[in-house]
Design a protein around this motif. Structure first.
Motif, PDB file in Angstrom:
ATOM      1  N   TYR A 211      41.557 117.461  35.945  1.00  0.00           N
ATOM      2  CA  TYR A 211      40.672 116.641  35.128  1.00  0.00           C
ATOM      3  C   TYR A 211      39.947 116.966  34.041  1.00  0.00           C
ATOM      4  O   TYR A 211      40.076 116.487  32.938  1.00  0.00           O
ATOM      5  CB  TYR A 211      39.922 115.702  36.240  1.00  0.00           C
ATOM      6  CG  TYR A 211      38.883 115.030  35.755  1.00  0.00           C
ATOM      7  CD1 TYR A 211      39.425 113.558  35.463  1.00  0.00           C
ATOM      8  CD2 TYR A 211      37.635 115.026  35.424  1.00  0.00           C
ATOM      9  CE1 TYR A 211      38.684 112.571  34.995  1.00  0.00           C
ATOM     10  CE2 TYR A 211      36.902 114.228  34.743  1.00  0.00           C
ATOM     11  CZ  TYR A 211      37.243 112.876  34.485  1.00  0.00           C
ATOM     12  OH  TYR A 211      36.575 111.914  34.030  1.00  0.00           O
ATOM     13  N   LEU A 212      39.198 117.960  34.271  1.00  0.00           N
ATOM     14  CA  LEU A 212      38.260 118.758  33.411  1.00  0.00           C
ATOM     15  C   LEU A 212      39.185 119.361  32.062  1.00  0.00           C
ATOM     16  O   LEU A 212      38.675 119.184  31.248  1.00  0.00           O
ATOM     17  CB  LEU A 212      37.467 119.692  33.900  1.00  0.00           C
ATOM     18  CG  LEU A 212      36.568 119.264  35.016  1.00  0.00           C
ATOM     19  CD1 LEU A 212      35.520 120.277  35.392  1.00  0.00           C
ATOM     20  CD2 LEU A 212      35.453 118.115  34.357  1.00  0.00           C
TER      21      LEU A 212
ATOM     22  N   PRO B  82      30.491 113.852  48.160  1.00  0.00           N
ATOM     23  CA  PRO B  82      31.595 113.560  47.308  1.00  0.00           C
ATOM     24  C   PRO B  82      30.774 113.082  45.822  1.00  0.00           C
ATOM     25  O   PRO B  82      29.900 112.601  45.910  1.00  0.00           O
ATOM     26  CB  PRO B  82      32.500 112.720  47.976  1.00  0.00           C
ATOM     27  CG  PRO B  82      31.519 111.809  48.915  1.00  0.00           C
ATOM     28  CD  PRO B  82      30.459 112.702  49.311  1.00  0.00           C
ATOM     29  N   SER B  83      31.335 113.411  44.901  1.00  0.00           N
ATOM     30  CA  SER B  83      31.079 113.201  43.572  1.00  0.00           C
ATOM     31  C   SER B  83      32.238 112.391  42.805  1.00  0.00           C
ATOM     32  O   SER B  83      33.348 112.735  43.080  1.00  0.00           O
ATOM     33  CB  SER B  83      30.323 114.256  42.787  1.00  0.00           C
ATOM     34  OG  SER B  83      31.252 115.191  42.543  1.00  0.00           O
ATOM     35  N   LYS B  84      31.763 112.053  41.621  1.00  0.00           N
ATOM     36  CA  LYS B  84      32.917 111.472  40.719  1.00  0.00           C
ATOM     37  C   LYS B  84      33.248 112.666  39.811  1.00  0.00           C
ATOM     38  O   LYS B  84      32.323 113.339  39.465  1.00  0.00           O
ATOM     39  CB  LYS B  84      32.175 110.204  39.858  1.00  0.00           C
ATOM     40  CG  LYS B  84      32.134 108.947  40.785  1.00  0.00           C
ATOM     41  CD  LYS B  84      31.573 107.927  40.057  1.00  0.00           C
ATOM     42  CE  LYS B  84      31.043 106.629  40.973  1.00  0.00           C
ATOM     43  NZ  LYS B  84      30.567 105.731  40.208  1.00  0.00           N
ATOM     44  N   LEU B  85      34.532 112.536  39.363  1.00  0.00           N
ATOM     45  CA  LEU B  85      34.800 113.768  38.389  1.00  0.00           C
ATOM     46  C   LEU B  85      34.174 113.612  37.178  1.00  0.00           C
ATOM     47  O   LEU B  85      33.620 114.595  36.508  1.00  0.00           O
ATOM     48  CB  LEU B  85      36.289 113.633  38.104  1.00  0.00           C
ATOM     49  CG  LEU B  85      37.274 114.043  39.417  1.00  0.00           C
ATOM     50  CD1 LEU B  85      38.616 113.754  39.237  1.00  0.00           C
ATOM     51  CD2 LEU B  85      36.956 115.394  39.747  1.00  0.00           C
ATOM     52  N   ASP B  86      33.745 112.225  36.632  1.00  0.00           N
ATOM     53  CA  ASP B  86      33.037 112.138  35.385  1.00  0.00           C
ATOM     54  C   ASP B  86      31.734 112.852  35.673  1.00  0.00           C
ATOM     55  O   ASP B  86      31.231 113.076  34.620  1.00  0.00           O
ATOM     56  CB  ASP B  86      32.969 110.559  35.264  1.00  0.00           C
ATOM     57  CG  ASP B  86      34.108 109.805  34.443  1.00  0.00           C
ATOM     58  OD1 ASP B  86      34.906 110.596  34.319  1.00  0.00           O
ATOM     59  OD2 ASP B  86      34.282 108.693  34.735  1.00  0.00           O
TER      60      ASP B  86
ATOM     61  N   ALA C 171      36.432 122.875  26.725  1.00  0.00           N
ATOM     62  CA  ALA C 171      35.828 123.799  27.401  1.00  0.00           C
ATOM     63  C   ALA C 171      36.925 124.417  28.203  1.00  0.00           C
ATOM     64  O   ALA C 171      37.826 123.936  28.741  1.00  0.00           O
ATOM     65  CB  ALA C 171      34.715 123.415  28.446  1.00  0.00           C
ATOM     66  N   GLU C 172      36.845 125.717  28.323  1.00  0.00           N
ATOM     67  CA  GLU C 172      37.866 126.662  29.042  1.00  0.00           C
ATOM     68  C   GLU C 172      37.451 126.275  30.616  1.00  0.00           C
ATOM     69  O   GLU C 172      36.335 126.817  30.906  1.00  0.00           O
ATOM     70  CB  GLU C 172      38.071 127.757  28.598  1.00  0.00           C
ATOM     71  CG  GLU C 172      39.047 128.734  29.111  1.00  0.00           C
ATOM     72  CD  GLU C 172      39.150 130.145  28.946  1.00  0.00           C
ATOM     73  OE1 GLU C 172      39.452 131.101  29.847  1.00  0.00           O
ATOM     74  OE2 GLU C 172      38.537 130.635  28.063  1.00  0.00           O
TER      75      GLU C 172
ATOM     76  N   LEU D  74      41.087 120.121  46.016  1.00  0.00           N
ATOM     77  CA  LEU D  74      39.981 119.607  45.293  1.00  0.00           C
ATOM     78  C   LEU D  74      40.004 120.355  44.073  1.00  0.00           C
ATOM     79  O   LEU D  74      39.788 120.020  43.102  1.00  0.00           O
ATOM     80  CB  LEU D  74      38.798 119.579  46.289  1.00  0.00           C
ATOM     81  CG  LEU D  74      37.543 119.234  45.346  1.00  0.00           C
ATOM     82  CD1 LEU D  74      37.850 117.742  44.711  1.00  0.00           C
ATOM     83  CD2 LEU D  74      36.374 119.427  46.427  1.00  0.00           C
ATOM     84  N   ALA D  75      39.944 121.712  44.108  1.00  0.00           N
ATOM     85  CA  ALA D  75      39.962 122.713  42.982  1.00  0.00           C
ATOM     86  C   ALA D  75      41.081 122.244  41.899  1.00  0.00           C
ATOM     87  O   ALA D  75      40.756 122.241  40.752  1.00  0.00           O
ATOM     88  CB  ALA D  75      40.054 124.271  43.445  1.00  0.00           C
TER      89      ALA D  75
END
Length: 120
Positions: free
Chosen positions: A22-23, A101-105, A29-30, A15-16
């Motif tokens: 994705y981010l 669970p959440s959305k990556l967005d 952002a770093e 997951l990490a």
């Protein structure tokens, strides 16, 4: 101007990695990863971090300690966890919670929201 740094604290490696990739592709952002609460605390002690997005329940150092350290340093914190009910008495007032669970967005939106806040 220094880079805006976001510390993602997640002990589930797969997951990490998904969150990181994705981010990293969606924001300038770093993104800094910690795979445990203890590692996150070490990073907070040695690096300038603007925002922490942390899980709560982890094997090596829980998220509550990460939250406490971040707040002592004046760093914004968001909880990203599926066990917030078990920890609700330990969640400081004013800390935003994003349930798994959440959305990556949703994570991206949170980063953008905090970046847009005026500096305190």
């Amino acid at each position: 101007m220094d880079a805006y740094r976001v510390l993602i604290v997640e002990d589930v490696q797969d997951l990490a990695n998904v969150i990181y990739v994705y981010l990293s592709n969606k924001t300038d952002a770093e993104i800094v990863l910690a795979n445990s609460g203890n590692q996150a605390i070490d990073i907070l002690e040695h690096q300038a971090i603007n925002l922490v997005i942390t899980d709560l329940y982890m094997i090596n150092g829980n998220g509550v300690k990460v939250i406490e350290m971040a707040r002592q340093l004046g760093v914004d914190v968001v909880i990203h966890s599926g066990v917030t009910k078990a920890y609700e008495l330990h969640i400081p007032e004013g800390v935003q919670v994003l349930e798994k669970p959440s959305k990556l967005d949703d994570l991206l939106d949170i980063i953008n929201e905090f970046r847009a806040k005026p500096a305190a």
